[in-house]
Design a protein around this motif. Structure first.
Motif, PDB file in Angstrom:
ATOM      1  N   ASP A 172       0.701  -1.452   0.078  1.00  0.00           N
ATOM      2  CA  ASP A 172       0.095   0.028  -0.088  1.00  0.00           C
ATOM      3  C   ASP A 172       0.748   1.338   0.003  1.00  0.00           C
ATOM      4  O   ASP A 172       0.556   2.290  -0.005  1.00  0.00           O
ATOM      5  CB  ASP A 172      -0.864   0.155   1.281  1.00  0.00           C
ATOM      6  CG  ASP A 172      -2.079  -0.929   1.258  1.00  0.00           C
ATOM      7  OD1 ASP A 172      -2.511  -1.367  -0.065  1.00  0.00           O
ATOM      8  OD2 ASP A 172      -2.469  -1.330   2.163  1.00  0.00           O
ATOM      9  N   PHE A 173       2.057   1.039  -0.042  1.00  0.00           N
ATOM     10  CA  PHE A 173       3.184   2.269  -0.040  1.00  0.00           C
ATOM     11  C   PHE A 173       3.860   2.455  -1.122  1.00  0.00           C
ATOM     12  O   PHE A 173       4.115   1.310  -2.032  1.00  0.00           O
ATOM     13  CB  PHE A 173       3.801   2.356   1.572  1.00  0.00           C
ATOM     14  CG  PHE A 173       2.627   2.389   2.508  1.00  0.00           C
ATOM     15  CD1 PHE A 173       2.475   3.589   3.073  1.00  0.00           C
ATOM     16  CD2 PHE A 173       2.577   1.362   3.540  1.00  0.00           C
ATOM     17  CE1 PHE A 173       1.618   3.581   3.711  1.00  0.00           C
ATOM     18  CE2 PHE A 173       1.483   1.360   4.544  1.00  0.00           C
ATOM     19  CZ  PHE A 173       1.333   2.726   4.833  1.00  0.00           C
ATOM     20  N   GLY A 174       4.479   3.227  -1.223  1.00  0.00           N
ATOM     21  CA  GLY A 174       5.615   3.589  -2.284  1.00  0.00           C
ATOM     22  C   GLY A 174       6.410   4.884  -1.852  1.00  0.00           C
ATOM     23  O   GLY A 174       6.497   5.585  -0.993  1.00  0.00           O
ATOM     24  N   GLU A 204       5.048   9.814 -15.492  1.00  0.00           N
ATOM     25  CA  GLU A 204       4.118   9.537 -14.426  1.00  0.00           C
ATOM     26  C   GLU A 204       3.061   9.667 -14.885  1.00  0.00           C
ATOM     27  O   GLU A 204       1.546   9.277 -14.345  1.00  0.00           O
ATOM     28  CB  GLU A 204       4.580  10.255 -12.904  1.00  0.00           C
ATOM     29  CG  GLU A 204       5.632   9.573 -12.432  1.00  0.00           C
ATOM     30  CD  GLU A 204       5.986  10.375 -10.939  1.00  0.00           C
ATOM     31  OE1 GLU A 204       5.392  11.433 -10.789  1.00  0.00           O
ATOM     32  OE2 GLU A 204       6.610   9.822 -10.310  1.00  0.00           O
ATOM     33  N   ALA A 205       2.508  10.600 -15.855  1.00  0.00           N
ATOM     34  CA  ALA A 205       1.262  11.025 -16.513  1.00  0.00           C
ATOM     35  C   ALA A 205       0.363   9.589 -17.029  1.00  0.00           C
ATOM     36  O   ALA A 205      -0.723   9.710 -16.904  1.00  0.00           O
ATOM     37  CB  ALA A 205       1.317  12.141 -17.416  1.00  0.00           C
ATOM     38  N   PRO A 264      -3.834   6.301 -10.965  1.00  0.00           N
ATOM     39  CA  PRO A 264      -4.121   7.317 -10.016  1.00  0.00           C
ATOM     40  C   PRO A 264      -3.720   6.537  -8.586  1.00  0.00           C
ATOM     41  O   PRO A 264      -3.086   7.015  -7.993  1.00  0.00           O
ATOM     42  CB  PRO A 264      -5.418   7.742 -10.022  1.00  0.00           C
ATOM     43  CG  PRO A 264      -5.823   7.401 -11.462  1.00  0.00           C
ATOM     44  CD  PRO A 264      -5.030   6.270 -11.927  1.00  0.00           C
ATOM     45  N   GLU A 265      -3.972   5.024  -8.560  1.00  0.00           N
ATOM     46  CA  GLU A 265      -3.934   4.582  -7.125  1.00  0.00           C
ATOM     47  C   GLU A 265      -2.293   4.127  -7.106  1.00  0.00           C
ATOM     48  O   GLU A 265      -1.938   4.273  -5.984  1.00  0.00           O
ATOM     49  CB  GLU A 265      -4.889   3.347  -7.124  1.00  0.00           C
ATOM     50  CG  GLU A 265      -4.400   2.131  -8.340  1.00  0.00           C
ATOM     51  CD  GLU A 265      -5.254   2.409  -9.577  1.00  0.00           C
ATOM     52  OE1 GLU A 265      -5.092   1.305 -10.409  1.00  0.00           O
ATOM     53  OE2 GLU A 265      -5.879   3.292  -9.858  1.00  0.00           O
ATOM     54  N   ARG A 266      -1.907   4.171  -8.143  1.00  0.00           N
ATOM     55  CA  ARG A 266      -0.059   3.946  -7.684  1.00  0.00           C
ATOM     56  C   ARG A 266       0.479   5.146  -7.352  1.00  0.00           C
ATOM     57  O   ARG A 266       1.186   5.304  -6.649  1.00  0.00           O
ATOM     58  CB  ARG A 266       0.486   3.331  -9.210  1.00  0.00           C
ATOM     59  CG  ARG A 266       2.037   3.038  -8.871  1.00  0.00           C
ATOM     60  CD  ARG A 266       2.366   2.085  -9.919  1.00  0.00           C
ATOM     61  NE  ARG A 266       3.665   1.661  -9.296  1.00  0.00           N
ATOM     62  CZ  ARG A 266       4.976   1.938 -10.042  1.00  0.00           C
ATOM     63  NH1 ARG A 266       4.608   2.583 -11.106  1.00  0.00           N
ATOM     64  NH2 ARG A 266       5.999   1.631  -9.553  1.00  0.00           N
ATOM     65  N   LEU A 267       0.137   6.281  -8.247  1.00  0.00           N
ATOM     66  CA  LEU A 267       0.414   7.653  -7.706  1.00  0.00           C
ATOM     67  C   LEU A 267       0.243   7.948  -6.464  1.00  0.00           C
ATOM     68  O   LEU A 267       0.945   8.456  -5.446  1.00  0.00           O
ATOM     69  CB  LEU A 267      -0.007   8.789  -8.583  1.00  0.00           C
ATOM     70  CG  LEU A 267       0.577   8.670 -10.098  1.00  0.00           C
ATOM     71  CD1 LEU A 267      -0.169   9.733 -10.959  1.00  0.00           C
ATOM     72  CD2 LEU A 267       2.105   9.011 -10.004  1.00  0.00           C
TER      73      LEU A 267
END
Length: 145
Positions: free
Chosen positions: A63-65, A114-115, A119-122
């Motif tokens: 859930d993190f990054g 990153e575009a 969205p969930e990964r960002l």
């Protein structure tokens, strides 16, 4: 006759001076996996953006990054710091020691790369709050190295 062998020798010498982006990217990926990866918590690395002797690798794990800033030195790619969204800005890259041109290039290329990310990964990368600059101290808290 001596002129014939000179050109191949010069070409071989020059190939060592030309950066190999694909090779560097794979080394940054391996360094990111070595620092943050675990058999218990697989890591997803990428995109990776390189400019000169600096690179940023995005990574997510569960859930993190975050984003890891690397610098190429005598012994390969070393982790300088890890951060969340703040390291995406050129001014913060400059503050971390990245030269002006490289900082601007990395910030622009990272934004473009990153575009296309979900969205969930960002959002997972955004969860890394602050900046972890003392990586050696962090490793010691884990009981290693």
């Amino acid at each position: 006759m001596p002129e014939r062998w000179w050109w191949p020798v010069a070409a071989l010498l020059l190939t060592g001076c030309i950066p190999n982006t694909v090779l560097d990217e794979s080394k940054v990926r391996a360094a990111t996996e070595a620092h943050f990866g675990s058999p218990l918590a697989p890591i997803d690395v990428g995109p990776i953006v390189l400019s000169g002797d600096h690179a940023i690798a995005d990574w997510t794990q569960g859930d993190f990054g975050g984003r890891a800033l690397f610098e190429r030195g005598t012994y390969g790619w070393s982790l300088l710091l890890c951060s969340g969204d703040s390291i995406r800005r050129a001014e913060n890259l400059k503050q971390a020691g990245v030269p002006d041109f490289n900082a601007g290039w990395i910030a622009d290329r990272l934004a473009a790369a990153e575009a296309g990310l979900p969205p969930e990964r960002l959002a997972r990368m955004k969860r890394f709050v602050g900046t972890a600059a003392d990586h050696e101290k962090y490793l010691k808290t884990l009981g290693g190295k």
